[in-house]
Scaffold this active site. Structure first.
Site, PDB file in Angstrom:
ATOM      1  N   HIS A   2      38.282  18.802 -40.233  1.00 40.27           N
ATOM      2  CA  HIS A   2      37.757  17.631 -39.526  1.00 40.27           C
ATOM      3  C   HIS A   2      36.230  17.607 -39.570  1.00 40.27           C
ATOM      4  O   HIS A   2      35.570  18.571 -39.944  1.00 40.27           O
ATOM      5  CB  HIS A   2      38.281  17.579 -38.090  1.00 40.27           C
ATOM      6  CG  HIS A   2      37.872  18.752 -37.254  1.00 40.27           C
ATOM      7  ND1 HIS A   2      36.650  18.831 -36.661  1.00 40.27           N
ATOM      8  CD2 HIS A   2      38.543  19.874 -36.900  1.00 40.27           C
ATOM      9  CE1 HIS A   2      36.554  19.964 -35.989  1.00 40.27           C
ATOM     10  NE2 HIS A   2      37.687  20.620 -36.119  1.00 40.27           N
ATOM     11  N   ASP A   6      33.129  20.396 -40.536  1.00 43.04           N
ATOM     12  CA  ASP A   6      32.217  20.202 -41.667  1.00 43.04           C
ATOM     13  C   ASP A   6      30.758  20.302 -41.225  1.00 43.04           C
ATOM     14  O   ASP A   6      29.930  20.889 -41.914  1.00 43.04           O
ATOM     15  CB  ASP A   6      32.451  18.844 -42.334  1.00 43.04           C
ATOM     16  CG  ASP A   6      33.747  18.789 -43.127  1.00 43.04           C
ATOM     17  OD1 ASP A   6      34.302  19.863 -43.430  1.00 43.04           O
ATOM     18  OD2 ASP A   6      34.200  17.672 -43.429  1.00 43.04           O
ATOM     19  N   GLU A  32      36.263  28.969 -44.327  1.00 47.29           N
ATOM     20  CA  GLU A  32      35.114  29.158 -43.436  1.00 47.29           C
ATOM     21  C   GLU A  32      34.414  30.485 -43.687  1.00 47.29           C
ATOM     22  O   GLU A  32      33.779  31.040 -42.816  1.00 47.29           O
ATOM     23  CB  GLU A  32      35.527  29.082 -41.961  1.00 47.29           C
ATOM     24  CG  GLU A  32      36.971  28.938 -41.702  1.00 47.29           C
ATOM     25  CD  GLU A  32      37.344  28.879 -40.238  1.00 47.29           C
ATOM     26  OE1 GLU A  32      37.613  29.937 -39.675  1.00 47.29           O
ATOM     27  OE2 GLU A  32      37.367  27.786 -39.688  1.00 47.29           O
TER      28      GLU A  32
END
Length: 120
Positions: A2, A6, A32
Site C-alpha cells: 500500500h 511505499d 522490505e
C-alpha cells in the site's frame, strides 16, 4: 504494497543512500529488505555506518503515513574477515541469520556476526 508502505520504504532508502559512500553497493533485497556491500571496509567501520543509519531511521517523521508512525530497522552484519573462507552465498546466509537474531532480540538493533558466534 500500500501507499503508506511505499512512502516508508522510500524514506528509509533515502536515509541509506545519504549514508552510503560512492564505493558502497546498495540494493533492495526483497519486499522490505535492503542489502549493502561495503568494499574495503572493516567490520567496525561498517557497524558505525549501519548504526548511524539505524538511528536516523528511528528518528524519521513521516506525517504522510501517520503523525505518530514509528519506523525502525533491524540489521544483520557479517564481514568477510569474521567469516573467513565463506563464499558469497554463505555470507548472505550468515547475514540473514544475524538479521533474524536482531529481530528476535527485540528489533531496532544491529546484530554483528562473530566467528565464534553460536547464536541463531
Amino acid at each position: 504494497m500500500h501507499a503508506g508502505g511505499d512512502i516508508i520504504l522510500t524514506q528509509v532508502a533515502q536515509v541509506i543512500a545519504a549514508n552510503a559512500r560512492e564505493v558502497d553497493l546498495v540494493a533492495r533485497w526483497g519486499g522490505e529488505e535492503f542489502a549493502i556491500i561495503f568494499p574495503d571496509t572493516t567490520q567496525v567501520q561498517a557497524a558505525k555506518i549501519l548504526e548511524r543509519i539505524r538511528l536516523m531511521v528511528e528518528q524519521l517523521a513521516i506525517p504522510e503515513v501517520s503523525d505518530d508512525a514509528r519506523v525502525t530497522v533491524s540489521i544483520g552484519l557479517v564481514s568477510s574477515q569474521s567469516a573467513m573462507n565463506s563464499d558469497a552465498q554463505q555470507l548472505l546466509k550468515l547475514t540473514d541469520r544475524m538479521l533474524y537474531q536482531a529481530k528476535k532480540s527485540g528489533r531496532n538493533r544491529l546484530s554483528i556476526y562473530q566467528a565464534d558466534n553460536t547464536n541463531g
